[in-house]
Enzyme design. Structure first.
Site, short mmCIF file in Angstrom:
data_model
loop_
_atom_site.label_atom_id
_atom_site.label_comp_id
_atom_site.label_asym_id
_atom_site.label_seq_id
_atom_site.Cartn_x
_atom_site.Cartn_y
_atom_site.Cartn_z
N HIS A 206 -4.24 11.85 -24.27
CA HIS A 206 -2.88 11.31 -24.52
C HIS A 206 -3.23 10.16 -25.41
O HIS A 206 -2.19 9.43 -25.88
CB HIS A 206 -2.75 10.55 -23.35
CG HIS A 206 -3.84 9.34 -23.00
ND1 HIS A 206 -5.07 9.51 -22.12
CD2 HIS A 206 -3.81 8.23 -23.23
CE1 HIS A 206 -5.69 8.22 -22.22
NE2 HIS A 206 -4.76 7.36 -22.68
C1 UD1 Z 1 -1.56 3.16 -22.67
C2 UD1 Z 1 -2.28 2.41 -23.61
C3 UD1 Z 1 -3.76 3.19 -23.83
C4 UD1 Z 1 -4.13 3.68 -22.44
C5 UD1 Z 1 -3.09 4.39 -21.70
C6 UD1 Z 1 -3.50 5.08 -20.18
C7 UD1 Z 1 -1.59 0.57 -25.46
C8 UD1 Z 1 -1.40 0.67 -26.78
N1 UD1 Z 1 -1.88 1.99 -24.95
O1 UD1 Z 1 -0.99 4.08 -23.34
O2 UD1 Z 1 -4.61 2.54 -24.25
O3 UD1 Z 1 -5.44 4.52 -22.59
O4 UD1 Z 1 -2.02 3.61 -21.36
O5 UD1 Z 1 -2.47 5.82 -19.77
O6 UD1 Z 1 -1.32 -0.21 -24.60
N2 UD1 Z 1 5.29 6.77 -19.32
C9 UD1 Z 1 5.97 7.13 -17.93
N3 UD1 Z 1 5.69 6.47 -16.96
C10 UD1 Z 1 4.87 5.42 -16.85
C11 UD1 Z 1 4.25 4.94 -18.20
C12 UD1 Z 1 4.57 5.73 -19.18
O7 UD1 Z 1 6.55 8.03 -18.12
O8 UD1 Z 1 4.53 4.86 -15.77
C13 UD1 Z 1 5.72 7.48 -20.35
C14 UD1 Z 1 6.86 6.85 -21.31
O9 UD1 Z 1 7.50 7.80 -21.84
C15 UD1 Z 1 6.30 6.13 -22.48
C16 UD1 Z 1 4.88 7.12 -22.55
O10 UD1 Z 1 4.74 7.48 -21.34
O11 UD1 Z 1 6.78 6.21 -23.73
C17 UD1 Z 1 3.71 6.14 -23.18
O12 UD1 Z 1 3.54 4.96 -22.29
P1 UD1 Z 1 2.86 3.70 -22.84
O13 UD1 Z 1 2.96 2.37 -21.96
O14 UD1 Z 1 3.64 3.42 -24.28
O15 UD1 Z 1 1.51 3.90 -23.40
P2 UD1 Z 1 0.43 5.10 -23.10
O16 UD1 Z 1 0.44 6.29 -23.89
O17 UD1 Z 1 0.44 5.25 -21.56
#
Ligand code: UD1
Length: 365
Positions: A206
Site C-alpha cells: 500500500h
Molecule cells: C497511511 C500512512 C501510511 C501508513 C498507512 C497504513 C500517511 C502519509 N500515510 O496511508 O504511512 O502505512 O496509513 O494504512 O499518513 N481509505 C479508506 N478507509 C479508511 C482510510 C482510508 O477507504 O479507513 C482510503 C481512502 O480512499 C484514501 C486511501 O484509503 O484515499 C488512502 O488513505 P490515507 O489515509 O490517505 O493514507 P494511507 O494510504 O492509509
C-alpha cells in the site's frame, strides 16, 4: 508531582496497534486524553482495532477523513489546536510517520507543548516518501525522541539532534504481538480463507511509492505470476484498490483477495504463513516476532534490524526483481535459512517509553 496531562494523537491503523500497549500505562500514570484524527475511518481500518485491543473510545475525534496531503494535514492542525488550547497538556505523544503524527506534533510544538515521538529516527533516506518527510519534521520538533533501535539512534545523532533528547526503548509492536499472540490462536481466519498452515504466502502492498502508475502494474504482474506457483492471500488496502482502478489494472485471477483483516486474524494468518510479502513497516516487525520470514517489496527499509539479522530480505519493487528474488528466497532451503536466523526481538518498549516520558516531565518544573 501533580498529575500531569498527556494527549496522545493517533488516527491510522498502525498507530492504533503500536500505541495500544502504551495507552493503559498512560491512563494509569497521567490524566490521559486520546485524540483520533479520523485519517482512517472505515470499520476494518479503524474501529475493529479499538474493539480487539480493548482500547477506550477517543475523547475527541477530528473526523478529517481522506484528502490530499495538504488538505488533510491542514484540517488536522485547525481542528486539533482548540483541543490542545482547552486541555493544556504537559506533553503530546505521537507515533511513527503518518500525516496524523506530523500534524499532532507540529500543532503541539507551535503551542510550546513538549512532544514525545515514538519510533523516532526511522529513516528510509528516500525523500519521495511522504512518511520520510513526516519523520524528519517530527524528529526535529520533538522534545523526547523514543528510538526503536541503535540504527534509529545513530540517524538522529547524524542529523545533529542532541543525545539528551534520545532514549532508545525498542519497538512497541513487539509488546502488542506478545500480548495478543495467544488470543489470536482462537482466530478462525485460516478456515475462512481456506488455507492450511505453512502452505500460503500473505501479501500486503500500500505504500504510496508502490501504488503509482509507473510501479504498481509491474508489481501486480509479478505477484500474479508468483501466485501461479504459490497460494497468495492479498490483504487489499483501500489505497491499493483505488490505485488499481485508476491505473486500469485487473486483479490476476491467481491471487486470492481479502478485505483488510482485524488485528487478531492478521497475527494468526501471518504466524502460520510460509512467508510474508509486504511493504508495510509494522508487519515486518510483527512477522519478525511471530517467526515468519518477510520478503520486503521495497529497495530500503527503516526497520533494518531484521534484515541485518538475516531474517527478512529486500526484494525490490520491479516485476523482474520481485520474480527473481521471490523465486530464490521461496525455495525451501533458502526459506529455512531465513527462519533459522536468530531475530533480535526485544519486548518492554512500552514501559520504557512511558518511563522516559515521566522522567522528562519530572525534569520540567
Ligand atoms: C497511511 C500512512 C501510511 C501508513 C498507512 C497504513 C500517511 C502519509 N500515510 O496511508 O504511512 O502505512 O496509513 O494504512 O499518513 N481509505 C479508506 N478507509 C479508511 C482510510 C482510508 O477507504 O479507513 C482510503 C481512502 O480512499 C484514501 C486511501 O484509503 O484515499 C488512502 O488513505 P490515507 O489515509 O490517505 O493514507 P494511507 O494510504 O492509509
Amino acid at each position: 508531582m501533580k498529575m500531569r496531562t498527556v494527549v496522545t494523537v493517533l488516527g491510522t491503523r498502525p498507530e492504533i496497534i503500536k500505541l495500544s500497549p502504551l495507552i493503559p500505562l498512560l491512563s494509569e500514570r497521567f490524566r490521559h486524553i486520546l485524540v483520533h484524527s479520523g485519517q482512517h475511518y472505515s470499520f476494518e481500518m479503524d474501529a475493529v482495532f479499538f474493539e480487539e485491543l480493548g482500547l477506550p473510545a477517543p475523547d475527541y475525534t477530528l473526523a478529517v477523513g481522506s484528502a490530499s496531503h495538504g488538505e488533510q494535514t491542514a484540517r488536522m492542525l485547525s481542528r486539533l489546536e482548540p483541543i490542545l488550547l482547552a486541555t493544556r497538556p504537559d506533553m503530546v505523544l505521537v507515533q511513527g510517520d503518518t500525516n496524523t503524527a506530523m500534524a499532532g506534533g507540529l500543532c503541539a510544538a507551535k503551542l510550546n507543548i513538549p512532544v514525545a515521538h515514538l519510533e523516532a529516527g526511522g529513516r528510509s533516506f528516500n525523500r519521495q516518501m511522504p512518511e520520510e518527510l513526516n519523520r524528519i519534521i517530527l524528529d526535529h520538533i520533538s522534545t523526547l525522541l523514543l528510538a526503536a533501535d541503535e540504527t534509529a539512534e545513530r540517524n538522529l545523532l547524524a542529523e545533529g539532534l542532541p543525545p539528551a533528547r534520545i532514549r532508545t526503548v525498542g519497538s512497541s509492536v513487539i509488546d502488542a504481538v506478545e500480548r495478543n499472540r495467544q488470543h489470536a490462536r482462537r482466530s478462525t481466519i485460516l478456515q475462512r480463507l481456506e488455507v492450511t498452515p505453512g502452505n500460503y504466502l500473505v501479501l500486503t502492498l500500500h505504500r504510496s511509492e508502490n501504488t503509482t502508475p509507473n510501479v504498481l502494474p509491474g508489481m501486480i504482474r509479478a505477484l500474479g505470476e508468483l501466485a501461479e506457483e504459490h497460494t497468495i492471500v492479498f490483504l487489499l488496502h483501500p489505497r491499493t484498490a483505488a490505485a488499481m482502478r485508476t491505473c486500469g489494472i485487473e486483479m490476476p485471477r491467481s491471487i486470492r483477495v481479502s478485505e483488510p483483516l482485524g488485528y487478531l486474524d492478521t497475527l494468526r494468518l501471518v504466524e502460520q504463513a510460509r512467508a510474508l510479502l509486504t511493504d508495510s513497516g509494522g508487519l515486518q516487525e510483527e512477522a519478525g516476532a511471530l517467526g515468519t520470514p518477510a520478503l520486503i517489496l521495497r529497495n530500503e527499509t527503516e526497520w533494518r534490524y531484521l534484515v541485518d539479522a538475516g531474517r527478512h530480505v529486500l526484494i525490490g519493487n520491479t516485476c523482474e526483481s520481485i520474480l527473481a528474488w521471490a523465486r530464490h528466497w521461496l525455495q525451501p532451503e533458502a526459506l529455512a535459512r531465513l527462519r533459522a536466523a536468530p531475530a533480535p526481538i526485544r519486548s518492554g518498549a512500552s514501559e520504557r517509553a512511558v518511563a522516559a516520558m515521566i522522567d522528562v516531565l519530572e525534569s520540567i518544573a
